[in-house]
Enzyme design. Sequence first.
Site, short mmCIF file in Angstrom:
data_model
loop_
_atom_site.label_atom_id
_atom_site.label_comp_id
_atom_site.label_asym_id
_atom_site.label_seq_id
_atom_site.Cartn_x
_atom_site.Cartn_y
_atom_site.Cartn_z
CB CYS A 143 -0.94 0.00 1.20
SG CYS A 143 -0.10 0.15 2.78
CG MET A 144 1.08 6.09 0.80
SD MET A 144 0.02 7.44 1.38
CE MET A 144 -1.31 7.36 0.18
#
Length: 472
Positions: free
Chosen positions: A26-27
């Site tokens: 994810c980020m």
Amino acid sequence: MDVKNVSRLLLEHLGGKENIISNEACMTRLRVGVKDFSKVSVDEIKKIDGVMGVVESDTLQIVFGPGTVTKVLDAFSELTGIPKGTVADDVNAVAKENKAAQKAKYDKPVQNFLKRIANIFVPLLPGIIAAGLINGLTNVINVTTGGALSGIWWYECIHTMGWALFAYLAIFVGYNAAREFGGSPILGGIAGAICISNAAMPLLATYNDAQIILPMTGAAYNPANGGLIAALIAGVFFAWLEKKIRKVMPNIIDTFISPLLVLIIGSLAVVIIIQPVGAVLTKGIYTVMNFVYGSLGVVGGYILSAGFLPLVAVGLHQALTPIHAMLNDPAGPTEGINYLLPILMMAGGGQVGAGLALYVKTKNAKLKRFIRDSIPVGILGIGEPLMYAVTLPLGKAFITACLGAGFGGIVASLFHIGTVSQGVSGLFGLLIVEPGHQFQYVIAMLCAYIGGFVVTWLFGVDEDRINEIYGE
């Protein structure tokens, strides 16, 4: 940072290539699915250069930070030979992960048992909601029109649907209880049928103008004795009894002898033991609720609202599912009006208020985005994104949200707001609030919003903690 060396060390401490089933990012986090968590050395992973933290959930989440995690994923995917994936770092994904972690943390026998009890009633909710709404609406129509529609076939047909569910709800409870606990559902349904009132029931027949008297109690049979609690216990008991009997029954006669013995032994146990026990438990539940709601008044309203979300967080709220069904029974002591649910619904309002306070006061862009995405559904009554992705991870904000929600509970208690059904909350709660009390419900919910906002604004915003959780 040497991402190839980092990836090699990660693979080593994750149990090797054969232990990896997925890798995605994810980020900020590398999320790795593993076959066997016992082969993972979390302490060693935390020592690897660049690792900012490790979160243990359904997947192992290794925090590297923006940008870095993408480079690590590229190198790690090459080592595992598994195609890399990505997941959206949005509020729903984070809420789902945090909920799973919270569930694992409190995954104890009591919670598991209560979950099974909830599983018995959850499939019944569509019927309970619809029947409750029918009963509420027909009561209003009868009062406002002076019974003008009474006797008209289509009106009484609809009215019958509202009556039927609660008249025979014990059968469905017994059926689902036996199924949930591993027995034959139909036998559980028969157990529930013992707990409904029907004039044609042989136990209710009179002989020589005298009713049938039961042993031990010396009283005539009362099929409603113990209500839904008795039906629930009976269904579970029938499932347990059936499994015990089938273990020792020869296969050649198991098909017809086992269910026969279950019904004979089980029915006697229901009438002599289970129903009286159910009656005691039911009376005890109503006594406690009457004390909290009636005797404690606004104090009880505050306690119930403020204490509800902690119950949700650890799974204990599931114990209230059969209680709500009992309260919405038109034949029950409250005549189908559930005075408990509106008070508990204020807990969601406190979360919304807390979220708004955090949004206004914090400078953290990621938290603001999470709140912006979760507030609208929170207002509608879906509080999981807000609770599991925002307030609960912060800790202090969760407490202030609960404390603020209590003010909504006070108002709901003062106005004696009730619902005719269950299954929804928040703004959607207006659909099930007892007709004529919608305005009071809105006032109570606004008080919960304001309470959550003010208490969180004053005591629940910790910017250092926010940056620690969501990154600067």
